[in-house]
Design a protein around this motif. Structure first.
Motif, PDB file in Angstrom:
ATOM      1  N   ASP A 285      33.792  48.335  39.277  1.00  0.00           N
ATOM      2  CA  ASP A 285      32.726  48.260  38.180  1.00  0.00           C
ATOM      3  C   ASP A 285      33.629  48.332  36.616  1.00  0.00           C
ATOM      4  N   ALA A 286      34.561  49.193  36.834  1.00  0.00           N
ATOM      5  CA  ALA A 286      35.243  49.543  35.612  1.00  0.00           C
ATOM      6  C   ALA A 286      36.115  48.031  35.186  1.00  0.00           C
ATOM      7  N   ALA A 287      36.462  47.168  36.332  1.00  0.00           N
ATOM      8  CA  ALA A 287      37.397  46.083  36.048  1.00  0.00           C
ATOM      9  C   ALA A 287      36.405  45.151  35.586  1.00  0.00           C
ATOM     10  N   LEU A 288      35.104  45.209  35.911  1.00  0.00           N
ATOM     11  CA  LEU A 288      33.982  44.179  35.555  1.00  0.00           C
ATOM     12  C   LEU A 288      33.872  44.156  33.974  1.00  0.00           C
ATOM     13  N   GLU A 289      33.739  45.594  33.386  1.00  0.00           N
ATOM     14  CA  GLU A 289      33.521  45.621  32.110  1.00  0.00           C
ATOM     15  C   GLU A 289      34.875  45.364  31.240  1.00  0.00           C
ATOM     16  N   LYS A 290      36.009  45.772  31.970  1.00  0.00           N
ATOM     17  CA  LYS A 290      37.266  45.584  31.225  1.00  0.00           C
ATOM     18  C   LYS A 290      37.599  44.059  30.879  1.00  0.00           C
TER      19      LYS A 290
END
Length: 402
Positions: A285-290
DNA sequence: AGTCCACAGGAAGGGCAGGCGA
DNA sequence: TCGCCTGCCCTTCCTGTGGACT
């Protein structure tokens, strides 16, 4: 005394169970030994190119499919294998790969031919010579011996956008100017409608053979990710949910394997930075946002000053709760801002182009609408979240205000 | 049905920078 | 150094667009 950076590096070295085994194999440019779910396309392309091994000229090939469907990977892979086999025999086959979208490399006719000369071992100045002279050098290099040269033109659609399709027509008929060498062209595009806009003459000579690359589905993406995980990650660091989640997210975006691999790699990097021992769904999830955040901010930072001023004016208007911003509103605000910033304003025609460019970058959303007797214009909105918009504004203020 | 608006967007060309060969 | 060439950014001029209004 150790400084902060040294402490981070020491920490990195000390970490007992590294997340990555081979980070490179998680890169979308990495060519693995086998390419899952692309057997048909590999067989097809290999059969088309095989006559080159006996000195014959293979048909020109047109390859199309959405982003991240393996077009470039398969073309390069088949090209490499072809060169390997050719080197074992007597017939020489040479494969040249060029990405036509690469700025300063192949984005004009001159640069494209100059780059091909470079790939054939002859340096040509990046500017300064007459184009015909560069062509002459290219023909001389090609015809230097009796070989078959296969030229892969990736993102060929951007070539036609910048030049006319006359160039492509002449390029696909290059053999008429050669006595020894034989040349075939492989054109690759993401634009499924590209062929339709081509001149029929170009269409018939470029698309002697066509290969379609369909999007991967979620299960196929999972296979690809599992293959790369074995190469790239330490065994057992991924929790069960990670691969299905990356695959599902990428499948939502037309089965883009590049996107799936980026998500997986960045999720791993985030786990590594937080000193975690596992990569979890939360990291995905964090990777998607980043990934989205980084892409937008990097493109804003690299914009020319005038584009920044146009974007800044657009954001100013959006912050004043103007829902329906039009080109004219942006231009008026932009002129005011230019006065305040001591910048000489461009014409409305040019600003209109800059708005189109910002739209193409995905920073804003500009849709052409007709308002009846109130004219034809673009309705402009932001296509980013408030958090990203605030960050963009900070970046713009830092670089615009002296 | 004709008019009108506010642009969109294509075409042509100017000016400048960078680079080459003579 | 000069003339020539290309790339890039920009302006100017022009035609086209499409739906509300008359």
């Amino acid at each position: 005394m150790e400084n902060k950076a040294q402490m981070i590096f020491q920490d990195f070295i000390k970490t007992s169970t590294p997340i990555f085994k081979d980070r490179n194999s998680l890169n979308s440019h990495f060519t693995p030994d086998t390419i899952p779910h692309r057997n048909n396309q590999i067989n097809n392309l290999a059969s088309i190119l095989a006559p080159s091994l006996k000195g014959g000229k293979p048909s020109n090939v047109f390859i199309y499919g959405m982003t991240g469907t393996g077009k470039t990977l398969v073309s390069k892979y088949v090209g490499q294998e072809l060169e390997k086999i050719s080197n074992q025999g007597t017939n020489q086959v040479k494969v040249l790969y060029i990405n036509c979208k690469m700025k300063k490399t192949a984005d004009t006719e001159y640069r494209l031919i100059a780059e091909l000369c470079r790939l054939l071992g002859q340096d040509v100045p990046s500017t300064g010579l007459p184009t015909q002279q560069v062509y002459n050098t290219f023909f001389r290099l090609l015809d230097f011996r009796k070989w078959v040269v296969i030229i892969i033109l990736d993102e060929i659609d951007s070539l036609v956008q910048k030049m006319s399709d006359d160039f492509l027509y002449n390029f696909t008929r290059i053999n008429q100017d050669l006595t020894n060498a034989r040349v075939s062209v492989i054109g690759i595009t993401n634009d499924l409608n590209f062929v339709d806009i081509l001149d029929p003459r170009v269409k018939s000579s470029l698309s002697e053979e066509e290969i379609l690359f369909p999007p991967y589905n979620a299960l196929e993406l999972q296979d690809i990710l599992r293959q790369r995980t074995k190469l790239g990650f330490t065994e057992g660091v991924l929790t069960d949910e990670v691969i299905p989640k990356c695959a599902a997210l990428a499948a939502q975006e037309h089965g883009d394997a590049r996107r799936a691999l980026d998500l997986l790699r960045v999720a791993g990097e985030l786990a590594e930075r937080t000193k975690g021992t596992n990569v979890t769904g939360g990291h995905v999830d964090a990777a998607l946002e980043k990934i989205d955040y980084d892409r937008i901010i990097e493109s804003v930072k690299s914009l020319p000053k005038q584009s920044k001023a146009v974007l800044y004016s657009t954001i100013n208007l959006i912050e004043k709760n103007q829902d329906e911003i039009q080109t004219g509103d942006v231009f008026n605000k932009y002129e005011d801002n230019c006065k305040n910033m001591g910048l000489s304003p461009l014409t409305q025609r040019r600003v209109s182009d800059l708005i189109s460019e910002l739209d193409m970058l995905g920073i804003i959303n500009a849709k052409v609408v007709s308002l009846g007797r109130y004219g034809r214009t673009r309705i402009i909105k932001t296509s980013v979240t408030n958090k990203v918009k605030d960050k963009i504004k900070n970046v713009l203020e830092m670089s615009l205000v002296v």
